[in-house]
Write a protein that holds these residues in place. Structure first.
Motif, PDB file in Angstrom:
ATOM      1  N   LEU A  39      38.454  33.282  44.486  1.00  0.00           N
ATOM      2  CA  LEU A  39      37.853  34.014  44.313  1.00  0.00           C
ATOM      3  C   LEU A  39      38.779  35.309  43.575  1.00  0.00           C
ATOM      4  CD1 LEU A  39      35.211  33.857  47.010  1.00  0.00           C
ATOM      5  CD2 LEU A  39      35.045  34.291  44.269  1.00  0.00           C
ATOM      6  N   GLN A  40      39.917  35.004  44.820  1.00  0.00           N
ATOM      7  CA  GLN A  40      40.518  36.603  44.536  1.00  0.00           C
ATOM      8  C   GLN A  40      41.556  36.613  43.010  1.00  0.00           C
ATOM      9  OE1 GLN A  40      44.630  36.260  46.809  1.00  0.00           O
ATOM     10  NE2 GLN A  40      45.645  37.737  45.750  1.00  0.00           N
ATOM     11  N   GLU A  41      41.758  35.251  42.463  1.00  0.00           N
ATOM     12  CA  GLU A  41      42.490  34.973  41.639  1.00  0.00           C
ATOM     13  C   GLU A  41      41.177  35.761  39.959  1.00  0.00           C
ATOM     14  OE1 GLU A  41      44.954  33.914  40.285  1.00  0.00           O
ATOM     15  OE2 GLU A  41      45.349  34.289  41.619  1.00  0.00           O
ATOM     16  N   ALA A  42      39.543  35.120  40.496  1.00  0.00           N
ATOM     17  CA  ALA A  42      38.762  35.569  39.959  1.00  0.00           C
ATOM     18  C   ALA A  42      38.117  36.754  39.318  1.00  0.00           C
ATOM     19  CB  ALA A  42      37.806  34.826  40.098  1.00  0.00           C
ATOM     20  N   ASP A  44      40.496  39.610  40.026  1.00  0.00           N
ATOM     21  CA  ASP A  44      41.362  40.287  39.452  1.00  0.00           C
ATOM     22  C   ASP A  44      41.285  40.378  38.251  1.00  0.00           C
ATOM     23  OD1 ASP A  44      42.331  40.930  41.684  1.00  0.00           O
ATOM     24  OD2 ASP A  44      43.963  39.479  42.764  1.00  0.00           O
ATOM     25  N   VAL A  45      40.842  39.165  37.798  1.00  0.00           N
ATOM     26  CA  VAL A  45      40.719  39.330  36.219  1.00  0.00           C
ATOM     27  C   VAL A  45      40.018  39.952  36.041  1.00  0.00           C
ATOM     28  CG1 VAL A  45      39.878  37.320  34.022  1.00  0.00           C
ATOM     29  CG2 VAL A  45      42.005  36.220  35.798  1.00  0.00           C
ATOM     30  N   ALA A  46      38.820  39.988  36.057  1.00  0.00           N
ATOM     31  CA  ALA A  46      37.020  40.756  36.136  1.00  0.00           C
ATOM     32  C   ALA A  46      37.664  41.773  35.708  1.00  0.00           C
ATOM     33  CB  ALA A  46      36.182  39.639  37.164  1.00  0.00           C
ATOM     34  N   LEU A  47      38.635  41.863  36.479  1.00  0.00           N
ATOM     35  CA  LEU A  47      39.443  43.862  37.134  1.00  0.00           C
ATOM     36  C   LEU A  47      40.568  44.025  35.788  1.00  0.00           C
ATOM     37  CD1 LEU A  47      38.597  44.708  40.356  1.00  0.00           C
ATOM     38  CD2 LEU A  47      36.980  45.298  38.978  1.00  0.00           C
ATOM     39  N   GLY A  48      40.641  43.080  35.183  1.00  0.00           N
ATOM     40  CA  GLY A  48      42.076  43.414  33.864  1.00  0.00           C
ATOM     41  C   GLY A  48      42.907  43.468  34.503  1.00  0.00           C
ATOM     42  N   HIS A  49      43.095  42.354  35.300  1.00  0.00           N
ATOM     43  CA  HIS A  49      44.697  41.870  35.630  1.00  0.00           C
ATOM     44  C   HIS A  49      45.194  40.446  34.883  1.00  0.00           C
ATOM     45  CE1 HIS A  49      44.938  45.688  38.246  1.00  0.00           C
ATOM     46  NE2 HIS A  49      43.745  45.246  38.428  1.00  0.00           N
ATOM     47  N   GLY A  50      44.156  40.041  34.143  1.00  0.00           N
ATOM     48  CA  GLY A  50      44.485  38.552  33.885  1.00  0.00           C
ATOM     49  C   GLY A  50      43.906  38.318  32.730  1.00  0.00           C
ATOM     50  N   SER A  53      40.064  34.789  29.420  1.00  0.00           N
ATOM     51  CA  SER A  53      39.730  33.311  29.298  1.00  0.00           C
ATOM     52  C   SER A  53      39.486  32.271  30.275  1.00  0.00           C
ATOM     53  CB  SER A  53      40.487  32.491  28.182  1.00  0.00           C
ATOM     54  OG  SER A  53      41.655  33.000  28.310  1.00  0.00           O
ATOM     55  N   SER A  54      40.606  32.383  31.347  1.00  0.00           N
ATOM     56  CA  SER A  54      41.323  32.121  32.282  1.00  0.00           C
ATOM     57  C   SER A  54      39.835  31.885  33.553  1.00  0.00           C
ATOM     58  CB  SER A  54      42.087  32.062  33.209  1.00  0.00           C
ATOM     59  OG  SER A  54      41.907  34.112  33.299  1.00  0.00           O
ATOM     60  N   LEU A  55      39.052  32.880  33.071  1.00  0.00           N
ATOM     61  CA  LEU A  55      37.592  32.708  33.903  1.00  0.00           C
ATOM     62  C   LEU A  55      37.255  31.040  33.839  1.00  0.00           C
ATOM     63  CD1 LEU A  55      36.095  36.414  33.684  1.00  0.00           C
ATOM     64  CD2 LEU A  55      37.268  35.464  35.230  1.00  0.00           C
ATOM     65  N   ASN A  56      36.994  30.942  32.914  1.00  0.00           N
ATOM     66  CA  ASN A  56      36.661  29.856  33.096  1.00  0.00           C
ATOM     67  C   ASN A  56      37.213  28.483  33.659  1.00  0.00           C
ATOM     68  OD1 ASN A  56      33.997  30.272  31.933  1.00  0.00           O
ATOM     69  ND2 ASN A  56      34.748  30.171  29.323  1.00  0.00           N
ATOM     70  N   ARG A  57      38.142  28.156  33.358  1.00  0.00           N
ATOM     71  CA  ARG A  57      39.571  27.569  34.766  1.00  0.00           C
ATOM     72  C   ARG A  57      39.174  27.408  35.340  1.00  0.00           C
ATOM     73  NH1 ARG A  57      44.043  28.557  36.200  1.00  0.00           N
ATOM     74  NH2 ARG A  57      44.341  30.440  34.861  1.00  0.00           N
ATOM     75  N   ILE A  58      39.244  29.070  36.224  1.00  0.00           N
ATOM     76  CA  ILE A  58      38.930  29.494  37.563  1.00  0.00           C
ATOM     77  C   ILE A  58      37.712  28.592  38.131  1.00  0.00           C
ATOM     78  CG2 ILE A  58      38.560  31.024  39.064  1.00  0.00           C
ATOM     79  CD1 ILE A  58      40.878  32.976  37.801  1.00  0.00           C
ATOM     80  N   GLY A  59      36.394  28.997  37.385  1.00  0.00           N
ATOM     81  CA  GLY A  59      35.156  28.390  37.914  1.00  0.00           C
ATOM     82  C   GLY A  59      34.572  27.248  37.801  1.00  0.00           C
ATOM     83  N   THR A 271      45.302  44.635  45.690  1.00  0.00           N
ATOM     84  CA  THR A 271      44.101  44.789  45.324  1.00  0.00           C
ATOM     85  C   THR A 271      42.868  44.574  44.843  1.00  0.00           C
ATOM     86  OG1 THR A 271      43.934  42.276  43.960  1.00  0.00           O
ATOM     87  CG2 THR A 271      46.092  44.083  42.782  1.00  0.00           C
ATOM     88  N   ALA A 272      41.397  44.737  44.128  1.00  0.00           N
ATOM     89  CA  ALA A 272      39.953  44.566  44.943  1.00  0.00           C
ATOM     90  C   ALA A 272      40.498  43.379  45.093  1.00  0.00           C
ATOM     91  CB  ALA A 272      39.367  45.436  44.204  1.00  0.00           C
ATOM     92  N   GLY A 273      40.582  42.840  43.900  1.00  0.00           N
ATOM     93  CA  GLY A 273      40.954  40.436  44.340  1.00  0.00           C
ATOM     94  C   GLY A 273      41.539  40.179  45.570  1.00  0.00           C
ATOM     95  N   GLY A 274      42.489  40.939  46.398  1.00  0.00           N
ATOM     96  CA  GLY A 274      43.348  40.549  47.344  1.00  0.00           C
ATOM     97  C   GLY A 274      42.128  40.999  48.808  1.00  0.00           C
ATOM     98  N   LEU A 275      41.484  42.261  48.878  1.00  0.00           N
ATOM     99  CA  LEU A 275      40.114  42.502  49.896  1.00  0.00           C
ATOM    100  C   LEU A 275      39.358  41.469  50.095  1.00  0.00           C
ATOM    101  CD1 LEU A 275      40.288  44.500  52.274  1.00  0.00           C
ATOM    102  CD2 LEU A 275      38.817  45.982  49.876  1.00  0.00           C
ATOM    103  N   VAL A 276      38.715  41.194  48.406  1.00  0.00           N
ATOM    104  CA  VAL A 276      38.439  40.417  48.764  1.00  0.00           C
ATOM    105  C   VAL A 276      37.710  38.909  49.303  1.00  0.00           C
ATOM    106  CG1 VAL A 276      36.017  38.724  47.297  1.00  0.00           C
ATOM    107  CG2 VAL A 276      36.840  41.265  46.934  1.00  0.00           C
TER     108      VAL A 276
END
Length: 594
Positions: A39-42, A44-50, A53-59, A271-276
């Protein structure tokens, strides 16, 4: 045995399964902890920290982890169930094996209801609470440790806040819950007393109702029930303080984490992902934290019951054994001489001996009648012969060997006993007869039933030998129960017979039939006949008169009646009692199924 050792013994038999249980718990915890990290990775990617294209892989990884979690969790629950229920099986088996292995003296000091409560109720309470400790606790401990570790890797200060609140909550709960083990142990003790009281009332229900004492028994049960209430209320007061503690700490922890995490985000230290992810970890940790008080209560339940069961298993009485456990040669096929050599027995706590320096010699195949007033020591002497007790002094010699050198089980296989109160199991007539020799064939059981005079009864019953006799044989008359007991002895084919007042409740035709069957049964067997009726005593070739635990005279029935005033007085007294009971209609006839 301590409670801790008992607990380890219950669940340590299958160490391979315990290893598998731990491995699967680690797997489930790893899957649980992987979700917040993904979730943290997803986020952070959604907020521009990655790379987007990696969202599908994370999902896809999330879906794979969830599927893996399901499979591993199923395996974990199956292994948990096997470890738990096999352990409970071993515990229950050890309890009833320990119970049935005790000598008769043990049961004379214990109430049956309390013993049953130990094996049934205490085991059930242990199982009901252990299932929670085994089904969730190992996984949640691993998950909690993993969550705290990942929190520390995310932000040490946030992790310290969470651990601090956990420690405070644990200390407060431990302090508040101190009375729980004692209360639980007391509840089990009261439960055992209540069970014993209720069983006693139900066992004697005929007496209770004939005296009109229902209200009295209800009042006695109310007294025990009120003790239950008092202890339950005390436990409820403790838990009323204990239960809200973790809820309070959980809420405070979440508020502080959100407040402090928001400041860290403003300062760009997380990061926001880290807090989530941190909040997700908090959500995962909230479950074990909120249930910690429940686990603590289950643990205290198990601890209290384990202490009671360990104490029960530590109570053991064993008849002292001497070397030479083998049956003396020829004893299994031929009746043996039996010698009581200056035998005495004094029960623990008693000052007067129940048996006092009794010396008797019984020839192989002889029938000897043991006569005396109530409390003279007749049945006690037979208890010694069966080795329910060992003599305080003197010895019993069987076929030239001290009875204490015989293997107890082998000796009792050569002895058959029938008492005035025949005990029949709630089973079929066939099963009750087969108790004499479990490996007997149906043809042998039928032959012995006919030999014992059960032919007429079996013809009247639609299902014959397959008829269920009811609790303690209550569907049968006294004479029919005695015949089943005789059939059981025919089947066992013992070399030594003990007939302890076998015709007390019989009269008329039932008495004559049973007496004739007893004569056939005793042929060629060393027989002890405890009786008070002259027509039964006359079956014996010799009469031994006991009084106050001593042999006061022996000889034939005619000789003792002519020369011993005590013997003549006893027979006259029994005759008067018999006449009075007949007038009052107290004798039990030997007719049909009730």
């Amino acid at each position: 045995m301590t409670a801790a050792r008992l607990f380890l013994w219950i669940f340590s038999a299958r160490r391979a399964l315990l290893g598998a249980l731990l491995s699967l718990a680690v797997g489930v915890a790893a899957c649980e902890l992987a979700i917040p990290w993904l979730l943290q990775e997803a986020v952070d990617v959604a907020l521009g920290h990655g790379a987007p294209s990696s969202l599908n892989r994370i999902g896809g990884m999330m879906i794979a982890v969830i599927c893996g979690l399901y499979v591993v969790h199923c395996l974990l629950l199956r292994v948990e169930a096997r470890v738990l229920y096999e352990g409970i099986f071993r515990l229950r088996q050890r309890l009833y094996t320990h119970l049935l292995s005790q000598p008769l003296a043990f049961f004379s000091r214990k109430r049956t209801g309390e013993l049953v409560h130990r094996v049934v109720s205490d085991t059930s309470v242990f199982e009901d609470n252990a299932v929670y400790l085994f089904s969730d606790l190992p996984f949640e401990l691993l998950t909690g440790a993993g969550v705290v570790t990942l929190m520390a890797l995310t932000d040490v200060r946030l992790a310290v806040i969470v651990v601090f609140f956990l420690m405070v909550a644990s200390l407060v709960s431990a302090y508040v819950g101190r009375p729980l083990p004692t209360l639980r142990k007391s509840l089990q003790t009261v439960g055992a007393a209540f069970t014993a009281r209720l069983q006693e009332a139900l066992s004697g229900i005929r007496t209770v109702k004939s005296f009109g004492r229902e209200r009295h028994e209800i009042a006695r049960l109310d007294e025990e029930n009120r003790r239950f209430l008092d202890l339950d209320l005390k436990e409820g007061r403790v838990e009323a303080f204990l239960l809200p503690v973790f809820d309070l700490m959980e809420l405070l922890g979440v508020v502080l984490v959100v407040w402090y995490g928001a400041h860290l985000m403003i300062e760009n230290r997380i990061t926001a992902g880290g807090l989530v992810a941190f909040l997700a970890y908090m959500e995962i940790l909230a479950g074990p934290v909120s249930r910690a008080d429940s686990y603590y209560r289950h643990f205290q339940h198990c601890r209290a019951v384990s202490e009671r069961l360990a104490s029960f298993l530590s109570e053991s009485e064993v008849l002292p054994a001497r070397p030479a456990p083998m049956l003396p040669a020829g004893a299994a096929t031929e009746p043996s001489s039996i010698i009581f050599d200056q035998v005495s027995l004094t029960y623990p706590g008693s000052e007067r001996p129940a048996i006092d320096r009794v010396s008797l010699a019984i020839r192989p195949g002889e029938m000897v009648a043991i006569v005396g007033r109530n409390g003279a020591g007749k049945s006690t002497l037979m208890d010694l012969l069966l080795r329910f007790y060992d003599p305080t002094s003197g010895r019993i010699v069987i076929g030239g060997s001290d009875l204490r050198t015989w293997d107890v089980d082998q000796w009792r296989e050569t002895v058959g006993i029938m008492t005035q109160e025949v005990f029949l199991f709630h089973a079929t007539i066939e099963e009750n007869i087969a108790y004499g020799r479990l490996a007997a064939s149906a043809a042998e059981i039928e032959a012995c039933s006919l030999e014992a005079g059960l032919g007429g009864l079996l013809k009247r019953l639609p299902t014959g030998l397959q008829t269920v006799v009811g609790d303690r044989g209550n569907r049968l008359s006294g004479g029919e129960r005695q015949r089943i007991a005789l059939a059981r002895l025919f089947l066992k084919n013992p070399k030594v017979l003990i007939l302890d007042e076998p015709t007390t409740h019989l009269d008329g035709e039932a008495l004559r039939d049973v007496a004739q069957t007893m004569v056939r049964l005793s042929a060629g067997r060393t027989t002890f006949l405890i009786a008070h009726r002259p027509e039964i005593i006359c079956l014996a070739s010799r009469v031994v008169l006991l009084d106050n635990g001593r042999v006061v005279a022996e000889g034939t029935h005619e000789a003792l009646f002519a020369s011993e005033p005590l013997y003549a007085s006893l027979l006259a007294s029994w005759a008067r009692d018999r006449t009075r009971r007949k007038r009052e209609g107290g004798e039990v006839a030997g007719a049909g199924v009730a």
